[in-house]
Design an enzyme around this catalytic site. Sequence first.
Site, short mmCIF file in Angstrom:
data_model
loop_
_atom_site.label_atom_id
_atom_site.label_comp_id
_atom_site.label_asym_id
_atom_site.label_seq_id
_atom_site.Cartn_x
_atom_site.Cartn_y
_atom_site.Cartn_z
N LYS A 298 0.86 -1.18 0.00
CA LYS A 298 0.00 0.00 0.00
C LYS A 298 0.90 1.23 0.00
CE LYS A 298 -3.76 2.19 2.56
NZ LYS A 298 -4.62 2.07 3.75
N SER B 109 -10.10 5.70 -5.01
CA SER B 109 -11.04 6.80 -5.21
C SER B 109 -10.55 7.87 -6.19
CB SER B 109 -11.35 7.43 -3.85
OG SER B 109 -10.16 7.93 -3.25
N LYS C 125 -2.15 -1.48 -3.88
CA LYS C 125 -3.01 -0.29 -3.84
C LYS C 125 -2.15 0.96 -3.90
CE LYS C 125 -6.43 1.89 -0.87
NZ LYS C 125 -7.15 1.87 0.39
N GLU D 153 7.75 -6.31 1.61
CA GLU D 153 6.55 -6.21 2.45
C GLU D 153 5.57 -7.35 2.14
OE1 GLU D 153 5.58 -4.19 4.86
OE2 GLU D 153 7.16 -2.66 4.83
N ARG E 159 -11.11 9.72 1.61
CA ARG E 159 -11.12 10.25 2.98
C ARG E 159 -12.37 11.05 3.26
NH1 ARG E 159 -4.61 10.98 2.84
NH2 ARG E 159 -4.27 8.73 2.95
ZN LIG Z 1 -6.41 3.44 8.02
#
Ligand SMILES: [Zn+2]
Length: 308
Positions: free
Chosen positions: A179, A258, A232, A217, A189
Amino acid sequence: MRETKLSAHDFVLPLFVSAKIAQRQPVASMAGVFQFSLREVAEEAARAQDLGLPAVLLFGIPAHKDEIATDAYAEDGIVQQTVRAIKARCPELVTITDVCLCEYMSHGHCGVTRLDGDHVHVLNDESVELLVKTALSHAQAGADMVAPSDMMDGRIGAIREALDANGFQETGIISYAAKFASAFYGPFREAAESPPQFGDRRSYQMDCANADEALREVALDVEEGADIIMVKPALPYLDILWRVRERFGKPTAVYHVSGEYAMVKAAAEKGYLDERAAVLEIMTSLKRAGADIIITYWARELAEWIGN
Ligand SMILES: [Zn+2]
């Protein structure tokens, strides 16, 4: 023969459910996306299932936020109630829950924080403890899979252990393994009402310049027991998606976020782009690059356009 073919089964629909509203509310920065009330959300999930979508991904907006994210793991929390409502209505629909603390924290960070002058410290171990409680409460409510999105170290192993110890061996984990800190998260958000009140998330999300770090990761999360790994955002990270799929051979999900959604929507609204053609091209590219699962705000429309 076309090498890459889309199907409704490729897509997961994100759903926002808010404890603060009685009726659905549009998200201004994301045309066509809504926050749903608890009363409406199971109906929306049923609609997704009827269209042939295999799964939904739930994000909760609680009525109450505090410094220990109490509502994230409350038995009657908004996500827990939503999962029960959806599973009662659509037992076959795979119900995935976002596991993070930011929507439930008064400061909007993904973990427990300590302020040191201007610097925000996110306390890893304290945060993981709350994430484990949250994931477990979602499984107890009936979630089929939990999706920790926070990027704290060691949370996949800790969640796996807690699920197994409590009889939830069948509950899967989708890890947001790669991410990136991204400018494309802005509209989300607003939808999830989770902007950080101070500082940013760069201390726990990855730098967009680092591909090898992303693979490291992912390796850690796979080792800790992630069933599905996620990259992402999507389109600016196709190389990462490809490398992750090739290297690990695990089911791989990608989150078309988004901002990626909003920019196509805005261009289409102005008549600069053909929305449907652009979206089909983007989704085909994601699948071609290795995505087994695509999380997208266009999931409903895609299912309608493509059929099963
Ligand atoms: Zn979060």
